[in-house]
Scaffold this motif. Structure first.
Motif, PDB file in Angstrom:
ATOM      1  N   GLU A 167       0.890  -1.353  -0.146  1.00 52.43           N
ATOM      2  CA  GLU A 167      -0.040   0.102  -0.054  1.00 52.43           C
ATOM      3  C   GLU A 167       0.917   1.096  -0.047  1.00 52.43           C
ATOM      4  OE1 GLU A 167      -2.765  -0.039   3.306  1.00 52.43           O
ATOM      5  OE2 GLU A 167      -3.738  -1.736   2.486  1.00 52.43           O
ATOM      6  N   VAL A 218      -1.286   7.009  -0.531  1.00 47.28           N
ATOM      7  CA  VAL A 218      -2.549   7.338  -1.066  1.00 47.28           C
ATOM      8  C   VAL A 218      -3.563   6.401  -0.657  1.00 47.28           C
ATOM      9  CG1 VAL A 218      -3.729   8.021  -3.229  1.00 47.28           C
ATOM     10  CG2 VAL A 218      -1.294   8.661  -3.109  1.00 47.28           C
ATOM     11  N   GLN A 219      -3.101   5.060  -0.817  1.00 48.78           N
ATOM     12  CA  GLN A 219      -4.207   4.506  -0.350  1.00 48.78           C
ATOM     13  C   GLN A 219      -4.439   4.295   1.158  1.00 48.78           C
ATOM     14  OE1 GLN A 219      -5.928   2.198  -2.298  1.00 48.78           O
ATOM     15  NE2 GLN A 219      -7.175   1.434  -0.649  1.00 48.78           N
ATOM     16  N   LYS A 220      -3.323   4.455   1.821  1.00 51.63           N
ATOM     17  CA  LYS A 220      -3.737   4.654   3.321  1.00 51.63           C
ATOM     18  C   LYS A 220      -4.575   5.587   3.827  1.00 51.63           C
ATOM     19  CE  LYS A 220       0.595   2.274   4.719  1.00 51.63           C
ATOM     20  NZ  LYS A 220       1.939   2.290   5.135  1.00 51.63           N
ATOM     21  N   GLU A 273      -6.825   7.006   1.738  1.00 50.42           N
ATOM     22  CA  GLU A 273      -8.287   6.734   1.193  1.00 50.42           C
ATOM     23  C   GLU A 273      -8.622   5.873   2.369  1.00 50.42           C
ATOM     24  OE1 GLU A 273      -8.084   5.023  -2.661  1.00 50.42           O
ATOM     25  OE2 GLU A 273      -7.729   6.947  -3.539  1.00 50.42           O
ATOM     26  N   ASP A 274      -8.097   4.720   2.844  1.00 50.15           N
ATOM     27  CA  ASP A 274      -8.828   3.922   3.800  1.00 50.15           C
ATOM     28  C   ASP A 274      -9.082   4.642   5.139  1.00 50.15           C
ATOM     29  OD1 ASP A 274      -8.450   1.937   1.932  1.00 50.15           O
ATOM     30  OD2 ASP A 274      -6.515   1.257   3.008  1.00 50.15           O
ATOM     31  N   ILE A 319      -9.706   7.919   5.218  1.00 52.82           N
ATOM     32  CA  ILE A 319     -11.095   8.914   4.847  1.00 52.82           C
ATOM     33  C   ILE A 319     -12.344   7.745   4.915  1.00 52.82           C
ATOM     34  CG2 ILE A 319     -12.395  10.137   2.855  1.00 52.82           C
ATOM     35  CD1 ILE A 319      -9.260  11.218   2.203  1.00 52.82           C
ATOM     36  N   GLU A 320     -12.167   6.690   4.432  1.00 52.05           N
ATOM     37  CA  GLU A 320     -13.277   5.755   4.430  1.00 52.05           C
ATOM     38  C   GLU A 320     -13.759   5.379   5.919  1.00 52.05           C
ATOM     39  OE1 GLU A 320     -12.721   2.386   1.847  1.00 52.05           O
ATOM     40  OE2 GLU A 320     -12.526   3.796   0.129  1.00 52.05           O
TER      41      GLU A 320
END
Length: 117
Positions: free
Chosen positions: A101, A104-106, A108-109, A111-112
């Motif tokens: 990861e 950016v992916q972290k 996004e997670d 934020i979700e």
């Protein structure tokens, strides 16, 4: 008057030198270009493989496994709900193949998690 003639002489000699240089470069390029074509047919190690004759019973799908995938993609793209489902499946498959990861992916997670989506 002497200065004008001297300046004119320098300009004339520089322009003649420039024309001679460009002519020399042009002649050099003409001499180099034909010699490159002589090397075109010498490397025969990467020759294309000859076509193989297949049995008539072999189907097109067996020869080209991507043909069925194309039809499946066309059917999926006709229904917007299926497109999102296919995208999610493809994303899960990609994440399975690329587990690392990035930041950016972290983000996004996170934020979700915060928004609850």
């Amino acid at each position: 008057m002497k200065r004008v003639l001297k300046a004119f002489g320098q300009t004339l000699s520089q322009s003649i030198l420039l024309v001679c240089t460009l002519a020399f470069i042009g002649l050099l390029s003409l001499a180099v270009v034909p010699s490159q074509a002589a090397y075109a047919g010498q490397d025969k190690t990467h020759a294309p493989q000859e076509a193989t004759i297949t049995e008539p019973a072999t189907s097109f799908e067996d020869l080209n496994p991507q043909a069925g995938a194309y039809d499946e993609i066309v059917k999926t793209s006709q229904n917007p709900a299926n497109v999102e489902k296919a995208y999610d499946e493809s994303l899960k498959e990609y994440k399975g193949e690329h587990p690392q990861e990035g930041i950016v992916q972290k983000a996004e997670d996170l934020i979700e998690k915060v928004t609850g989506n």
